[in-house]
Write a protein that holds these residues in place. Structure first.
Motif, mmCIF file in Angstrom:
data_model
loop_
_atom_site.group_PDB
_atom_site.id
_atom_site.type_symbol
_atom_site.label_atom_id
_atom_site.label_comp_id
_atom_site.label_asym_id
_atom_site.label_seq_id
_atom_site.Cartn_x
_atom_site.Cartn_y
_atom_site.Cartn_z
ATOM 1 N N GLN A 51 1.388 -1.383 0.355
ATOM 2 C CA GLN A 51 -0.085 0.096 0.299
ATOM 3 C C GLN A 51 0.584 0.689 -0.167
ATOM 4 N N VAL A 52 2.129 1.504 1.195
ATOM 5 C CA VAL A 52 2.914 2.018 0.796
ATOM 6 C C VAL A 52 3.405 2.692 -0.600
ATOM 7 N N LYS A 54 1.927 1.904 -3.157
ATOM 8 C CA LYS A 54 1.601 2.024 -4.471
ATOM 9 C C LYS A 54 1.197 3.727 -4.241
ATOM 10 N N TYR A 55 0.824 3.387 -2.108
ATOM 11 C CA TYR A 55 0.617 5.496 -1.845
ATOM 12 C C TYR A 55 1.769 6.455 -3.324
ATOM 13 N N VAL A 56 2.761 6.049 -2.949
ATOM 14 C CA VAL A 56 4.226 6.682 -3.370
ATOM 15 C C VAL A 56 4.135 6.837 -4.784
ATOM 16 N N PRO A 59 0.340 7.696 -7.881
ATOM 17 C CA PRO A 59 -0.326 8.251 -6.766
ATOM 18 C C PRO A 59 -2.107 8.895 -8.269
ATOM 19 N N GLU A 60 -2.843 8.801 -7.122
ATOM 20 C CA GLU A 60 -4.308 8.876 -7.980
ATOM 21 C C GLU A 60 -4.224 10.214 -8.974
ATOM 22 N N HIS A 61 -5.156 10.042 -9.943
ATOM 23 C CA HIS A 61 -5.090 11.665 -10.477
ATOM 24 C C HIS A 61 -6.433 12.101 -10.754
#
Length: 62
Positions: A51-52, A54-56, A59-61
């Protein structure tokens, strides 16, 4: 709002059924449970790391 209530009701019904079946037909073998439980913490660490990442890096646009 009614859709949310229907979904929650179905989830609680499914949870009730699964818990009832798990208690009735579930394994009571302590040795088997201990073998499975040793994998829980490493799997949780891998999940948090994924998850980290994926987050780093993704990022979602918008």
């Amino acid at each position: 709002m009614t859709t949310l209530i229907i979904i929650l009701a179905l989830l609680f019904a499914a949870l009730f059924i699964l818990v009832t079946l798990a208690e009735k037909y579930g394994s009571r073998d302590q040795e088997k449970t201990a073998k499975l439980s040793r994998y829980i913490i490493p799997l949780m660490i891998a999940l948090v790391a994924a998850q980290v990442i994926k987050y780093v890096f993704f990022p979602e646009h918008g």
